[in-house]
Design a protein around this motif. Structure first.
Motif, PDB file in Angstrom:
ATOM      1  N   TRP A 127      38.062  36.057  36.212  1.00 23.09           N
ATOM      2  CA  TRP A 127      38.389  34.848  35.450  1.00 23.09           C
ATOM      3  C   TRP A 127      37.201  33.911  35.235  1.00 23.09           C
ATOM      4  N   CYS A 128      36.197  34.031  36.055  1.00 23.59           N
ATOM      5  CA  CYS A 128      35.108  33.049  36.074  1.00 23.59           C
ATOM      6  C   CYS A 128      33.821  33.602  35.475  1.00 23.59           C
ATOM      7  N   THR A 129      32.967  32.689  35.045  1.00 24.30           N
ATOM      8  CA  THR A 129      31.595  33.045  34.717  1.00 24.30           C
ATOM      9  C   THR A 129      30.720  32.609  35.888  1.00 24.30           C
ATOM     10  N   ILE A 130      29.717  33.433  36.200  1.00 25.00           N
ATOM     11  CA  ILE A 130      28.818  33.124  37.313  1.00 25.00           C
ATOM     12  C   ILE A 130      27.384  33.182  36.812  1.00 25.00           C
ATOM     13  N   GLU A 131      26.669  32.090  36.977  1.00 24.37           N
ATOM     14  CA  GLU A 131      25.276  32.010  36.571  1.00 24.37           C
ATOM     15  C   GLU A 131      24.392  31.844  37.800  1.00 24.37           C
ATOM     16  N   VAL A 132      23.240  32.490  37.782  1.00 22.48           N
ATOM     17  CA  VAL A 132      22.263  32.306  38.844  1.00 22.48           C
ATOM     18  C   VAL A 132      21.421  31.093  38.499  1.00 22.48           C
ATOM     19  N   ARG A 151      24.396  29.636  42.960  1.00 21.65           N
ATOM     20  CA  ARG A 151      25.254  30.121  41.892  1.00 21.65           C
ATOM     21  C   ARG A 151      26.048  28.974  41.283  1.00 21.65           C
ATOM     22  N   LYS A 152      26.285  29.088  39.986  1.00 17.44           N
ATOM     23  CA  LYS A 152      27.196  28.167  39.304  1.00 17.44           C
ATOM     24  C   LYS A 152      28.402  28.976  38.853  1.00 17.44           C
ATOM     25  N   ILE A 153      29.549  28.651  39.421  1.00 20.54           N
ATOM     26  CA  ILE A 153      30.788  29.366  39.101  1.00 20.54           C
ATOM     27  C   ILE A 153      31.680  28.441  38.285  1.00 20.54           C
ATOM     28  N   THR A 154      32.083  28.916  37.101  1.00 22.40           N
ATOM     29  CA  THR A 154      32.872  28.108  36.170  1.00 22.40           C
ATOM     30  C   THR A 154      34.184  28.801  35.855  1.00 22.40           C
ATOM     31  N   TYR A 155      35.262  28.021  35.874  1.00 18.85           N
ATOM     32  CA  TYR A 155      36.599  28.536  35.551  1.00 18.85           C
ATOM     33  C   TYR A 155      37.200  27.678  34.454  1.00 18.85           C
ATOM     34  N   GLN A 156      37.481  28.269  33.310  1.00 16.42           N
ATOM     35  CA  GLN A 156      38.073  27.587  32.161  1.00 16.42           C
ATOM     36  C   GLN A 156      37.312  26.311  31.811  1.00 16.42           C
ATOM     37  N   GLY A 157      35.993  26.401  31.848  1.00 16.15           N
ATOM     38  CA  GLY A 157      35.148  25.280  31.469  1.00 16.15           C
ATOM     39  C   GLY A 157      34.852  24.288  32.574  1.00 16.15           C
ATOM     40  N   ASP A 158      35.539  24.409  33.709  1.00 16.90           N
ATOM     41  CA  ASP A 158      35.315  23.496  34.839  1.00 16.90           C
ATOM     42  C   ASP A 158      34.443  24.169  35.891  1.00 16.90           C
ATOM     43  N   VAL A 159      33.482  23.430  36.426  1.00 16.53           N
ATOM     44  CA  VAL A 159      32.597  23.961  37.456  1.00 16.53           C
ATOM     45  C   VAL A 159      33.327  23.951  38.795  1.00 16.53           C
ATOM     46  N   VAL A 160      33.458  25.136  39.379  1.00 14.98           N
ATOM     47  CA  VAL A 160      34.110  25.277  40.685  1.00 14.98           C
ATOM     48  C   VAL A 160      33.113  24.972  41.794  1.00 14.98           C
ATOM     49  N   GLU A 183      52.302  35.509  38.934  1.00 15.88           N
ATOM     50  CA  GLU A 183      51.232  36.500  39.122  1.00 15.88           C
ATOM     51  C   GLU A 183      49.973  36.189  38.304  1.00 15.88           C
ATOM     52  N   GLN A 184      49.919  35.032  37.663  1.00 11.88           N
ATOM     53  CA  GLN A 184      48.763  34.658  36.858  1.00 11.88           C
ATOM     54  C   GLN A 184      48.022  33.501  37.524  1.00 11.88           C
ATOM     55  N   LEU A 185      46.695  33.618  37.591  1.00 13.35           N
ATOM     56  CA  LEU A 185      45.905  32.539  38.196  1.00 13.35           C
ATOM     57  C   LEU A 185      46.015  31.278  37.359  1.00 13.35           C
ATOM     58  N   CYS A 186      46.275  30.146  38.015  1.00 13.69           N
ATOM     59  CA  CYS A 186      46.383  28.884  37.293  1.00 13.69           C
ATOM     60  C   CYS A 186      45.438  27.812  37.825  1.00 13.69           C
ATOM     61  N   ARG A 187      44.835  28.028  39.006  1.00 12.67           N
ATOM     62  CA  ARG A 187      43.972  26.989  39.575  1.00 12.67           C
ATOM     63  C   ARG A 187      43.042  27.593  40.616  1.00 12.67           C
ATOM     64  N   ILE A 188      41.794  27.106  40.639  1.00 10.46           N
ATOM     65  CA  ILE A 188      40.819  27.486  41.678  1.00 10.46           C
ATOM     66  C   ILE A 188      40.166  26.223  42.216  1.00 10.46           C
ATOM     67  N   LYS A 189      40.018  26.169  43.534  1.00 12.16           N
ATOM     68  CA  LYS A 189      39.323  25.051  44.168  1.00 12.16           C
ATOM     69  C   LYS A 189      38.417  25.595  45.260  1.00 12.16           C
ATOM     70  N   TYR A 190      37.208  25.066  45.341  1.00 10.83           N
ATOM     71  CA  TYR A 190      36.257  25.454  46.398  1.00 10.83           C
ATOM     72  C   TYR A 190      36.280  24.397  47.483  1.00 10.83           C
ATOM     73  N   ILE A 191      36.304  24.839  48.732  1.00 10.73           N
ATOM     74  CA  ILE A 191      36.277  23.891  49.846  1.00 10.73           C
ATOM     75  C   ILE A 191      35.331  24.376  50.941  1.00 10.73           C
ATOM     76  N   ASP A 192      34.646  23.431  51.547  1.00 16.27           N
ATOM     77  CA  ASP A 192      33.969  23.683  52.820  1.00 16.27           C
ATOM     78  C   ASP A 192      34.056  22.416  53.645  1.00 16.27           C
ATOM     79  N   LYS A 193      33.786  22.514  54.913  1.00 17.46           N
ATOM     80  CA  LYS A 193      33.977  21.385  55.812  1.00 17.46           C
ATOM     81  C   LYS A 193      33.084  20.216  55.437  1.00 17.46           C
ATOM     82  N   GLN A 194      31.834  20.497  55.065  1.00 20.07           N
ATOM     83  CA  GLN A 194      30.896  19.447  54.718  1.00 20.07           C
ATOM     84  C   GLN A 194      31.358  18.686  53.483  1.00 20.07           C
TER      85      GLN A 194
END
Length: 202
Positions: free
Chosen positions: A146-151, A159-168, A186-197
């Protein structure tokens, strides 16, 4: 809604004399895993799957004592180590079929990751949350569905990971960290990246 939490393993020790599949967590790695799993999103996890690699398995143990090991969640097989340079790392995201002799392409890795995760989603009930501990390249390969990934920086592995125009995420995928994927019908509708920091800074 069904939720899949894709987790990159915690920080391993740095020792090139140890086979990659056997690398254990560092002392900080154990602490960081516990800190990440203290976040509220992990309280609703009902099942945990993990790569068989030691650093992933040890991370998973911080989340649950009932683990499902699936070799399809292992790290991408890179093949000839003599060619693992900056050019290789950059080219793999330009050509998803690019691979070394005896290695896997990102598309190869995506295929096995997708097969395993689709099986899990099909067996889930609405409202269920499942966690999967895997590896950065394997997770990125799956996200290519679903995403585009740019180095952004080859040397720093940014990496820059983008989903439907939004940067994850635009930066390093932390050890540990997670991508929370929500599925409706069964269809992806949302992605969120999390880390403790990042969570501490919000």
């Amino acid at each position: 809604m069904k939720t899949i939490i894709l987790i990159r393993h915690s920080e391993p020790i740095k020792d090139r004399t140890i086979p990659t599949a056997e690398l254990p967590l560092s002392e900080q790695g154990h602490i960081k895993a516990q800190e990440l799993f203290s976040l509220d999103v992990f309280r609703s996890v009902e099942a945990v799957y993990t790569s068989p690699y030691r650093r992933a398995y040890r991370t998973a143990e911080k989340l649950s004592d009932r683990l499902n090991v699936d070799k399809r969640f292992r790290e991408r097989e890179l093949g000839n180590p003599d060619t693992l340079n900056a050019e290789f790392w950059n080219r793999q995201y330009e050509d998803h079929n690019y691979k070394n002799v005896d290695g896997e392409s990102l598309n190869d890795t995506k295929e096995r990751m997708t097969s395993a995760i689709n099986e899990i989603i099909s067996a889930m009930q609405d409202g269920n949350t499942v966690a999967i501990i895997s590896h950065a390249a394997a997770i990125c390969a799956f996200l290519l569905n679903w995403c585009t990934i740019e180095v952004m920086d080859v040397q720093k592995k940014l990496r820059k990971i983008t989903y439907q125009g939004d940067v994850v995420i635009n930066g390093i995928i932390a050890t540990p960290s997670a991508f929370v994927l929500e599925f409706e019908n069964e269809q992806l509708c949302r992605i969120k990246y999390i880390d403790k920091q990042a969570s501490c800074n919000n």
